[in-house]
Design an enzyme around this catalytic site. Structure first.
Site, PDB file in Angstrom:
ATOM      1  CG  ASP A   1      31.123 -10.100 -38.444  1.00  0.00           C
ATOM      2  OD1 ASP A   1      32.038 -10.889 -38.742  1.00  0.00           O
ATOM      3  OD2 ASP A   1      30.817  -9.830 -37.276  1.00  0.00           O
TER       4      ASP A   1
ATOM      5  CG  LEU B   1      25.738 -18.163 -36.877  1.00  0.00           C
ATOM      6  CD1 LEU B   1      24.507 -19.008 -37.142  1.00  0.00           C
ATOM      7  CD2 LEU B   1      26.936 -18.783 -37.567  1.00  0.00           C
TER       8      LEU B   1
HETATM    9  C1  GLA Z   1      33.068 -10.314 -34.513  1.00  0.00           C
HETATM   10  C2  GLA Z   1      33.414  -8.988 -35.209  1.00  0.00           C
HETATM   11  C3  GLA Z   1      34.347  -9.223 -36.399  1.00  0.00           C
HETATM   12  C4  GLA Z   1      35.547 -10.073 -36.005  1.00  0.00           C
HETATM   13  C5  GLA Z   1      35.109 -11.318 -35.221  1.00  0.00           C
HETATM   14  C6  GLA Z   1      36.268 -12.095 -34.677  1.00  0.00           C
HETATM   15  O1  GLA Z   1      32.294 -11.127 -35.350  1.00  0.00           O
HETATM   16  O2  GLA Z   1      32.255  -8.344 -35.647  1.00  0.00           O
HETATM   17  O3  GLA Z   1      34.749  -7.984 -36.931  1.00  0.00           O
HETATM   18  O4  GLA Z   1      36.488  -9.327 -35.296  1.00  0.00           O
HETATM   19  O5  GLA Z   1      34.255 -10.999 -34.141  1.00  0.00           O
HETATM   20  O6  GLA Z   1      37.023 -12.619 -35.714  1.00  0.00           O
END
Ligand code: GLA
Length: 386
Positions: A171, A123
């Site tokens: 994220d 998360l």
């Molecule tokens: C992690 C990374 C994101 C993305 C996801 C997969 O959360 O921080 O940048 O690549 O994995 O979608």
């Protein structure tokens, strides 16, 4: 999270004075996994769980930080070349450096922070931490002159330069730009995005946390990214006349044309990425048409791809996905980087109670522990509280 919870610790662990309080959320992602660093689309939203910090300039050149959850205190000089060792403090040190690079004249400060976004659950607790301090430092020392996008990039650069994870921008983007009740469709290549009201009548979004921690996943994550880059290099060689920067620029014919020039493993990874690119667009159309059955179908396809092609699942996550399918849940898939953490599930209202009871029971029978359940509430991004 309550302000008093953070404030009482801040006051107790420093000199009794109060400071400014800021908060930044974790995120969910409806669909579009491992597409961000491939120039594709993602579909995240900020959630009602995150990080809250209190912070006050201390008139020195030192950062004195207290992690309320870990009960750990770290001090470092702002200009120290190496920075602290504790992993949580690396995020803080990194964001200080990255905001300085972006023109913020960061001075010493005291700070305490706490989080209610579960760690290692996929998360984005680390993005929440980076965004929280990017926002705070910009407000306290930078007259808010650093743009939201530059805060996102400062958070991502913190991961790359100080924490060893070559993540994409999803994220940090979700944490900074989140808006109550809205998901966001982001084109990670152009950085254009759109807020998407998300209120699927008759359905609920729920996260089922396998409680398998994905903390050791960073090297595997970086390997996945490397595989994609290997395929891009092969494509560039094959098609010198085309501009190919990421897998976003490739289609199925082009991918098949380099089949013999890349490893079988890299080919599988790229197959997932191209498929995911198509799925995100199909989900956008389905959402526009209010067709949640198709959204759900695509979620299962994504799970399959993440498990068998991208190979970022684990036994526990696959089992959670199997239970969802057997129970007739509309859509279910691994969310985030993988290797543990949560599945995200689109569940019909009238199936909800049965599914939650069933998944808890079956998972506990097999693994001796219940999964954690989080209802998804879409909330605002980084902000000043007081
Ligand atoms: C992690 C990374 C994101 C993305 C996801 C997969 O959360 O921080 O940048 O690549 O994995 O979608």
């Amino acid at each position: 999270m309550e302000i008093d919870y953070v404030r009482s610790r801040f006051v107790k662990h420093f000199d009794g004075q109060t400071g400014n309080v800021y908060a930044s959320p974790g995120r969910i992602n409806l669909i579009g996994e491992h597409t961000d660093y491939n120039g594709g689309f993602v579909f995240p939203g900020a959630i009602d769980k995150g990080i809250m910090c209190e912070i006050r300039p201390n008139g020195t050149n030192k950062v004195m930080a207290y992690s309320i959850d870990l009960k750990d205190r770290v001090e470092f000089d702002i200009d120290d070349e190496k920075g602290p060792k504790a992993s949580w403090a690396r995020y803080l040190y990194g964001i200080v450096q990255e905001m300085k690079k972006r023109g913020v004249d960061v001075k010493g400060f005291n700070t305490a922070f706490a989080g209610d976004v579960p760690l290692g659950a996929g998360l984005s607790s680390s993005a929440a931490l980076e965004s929280c301090y990017a926002y705070a430092l910009n407000d306290l020392f930078g007259e808010n002159k650093v743009s939201k996008w530059d805060m996102v990039l400062a958070g991502q650069a913190t991961e790359h330069n100080y924490c060893g994870v070559n993540c994409g921008i999803m994220d940090q983007f979700a944490s900074v730009f989140g808006m109550e009740g809205k998901l966001m469709r982001l084109d990670c290549r152009s950085r254009e995005f759109e807020y998407f009201p998300f209120d699927p009548k008759g359905y609920r979004l729920v996260l089922v946390d396998s409680v398998v921690k994905h903390e050791l996943a960073s090297s595997a994550y970086n390997d996945r990214r490397k595989s994609c880059e290997n395929v891009v290099a092969a494509l560039q060689k094959k098609y010198p006349e085309k501009t190919i920067e990421t897998l976003r620029d490739a289609d199925w014919d082009m991918l098949n044309a380099v089949k013999d020039e890349v490893s079988e493993e890299d080919m599988k990874r790229a197959t997932f990425v191209l498929g995911e690119k198509d799925r995100v667009l199909a989900v956008c159309d389905a959402l526009n048409a209010g067709d949640y059955e198709t959204v759900g179908k695509k979620m299962y396809e994504t799970h399959h791809g993440l498990s068998k092609e991208y190979e970022v699942s684990c036994e526990e996550l696959d089992y959670l996905n199997d239970i969802a399918r057997e129970d007739g849940v509309t859509g279910s898939r691994i969310m985030g980087g993988g290797f543990g953490g949560c599945t995200i599930n689109l569940v019909k209202e009238d199936l909800y109670d049965h599914f939650i009871a069933d998944v808890k029971k079956k998972y506990a029978e097999r693994y001796g522990k219940e999964p954690k359940i989080y209802d998804v509430v879409i909330k605002d991004g980084s902000r000043k509280i007081c």
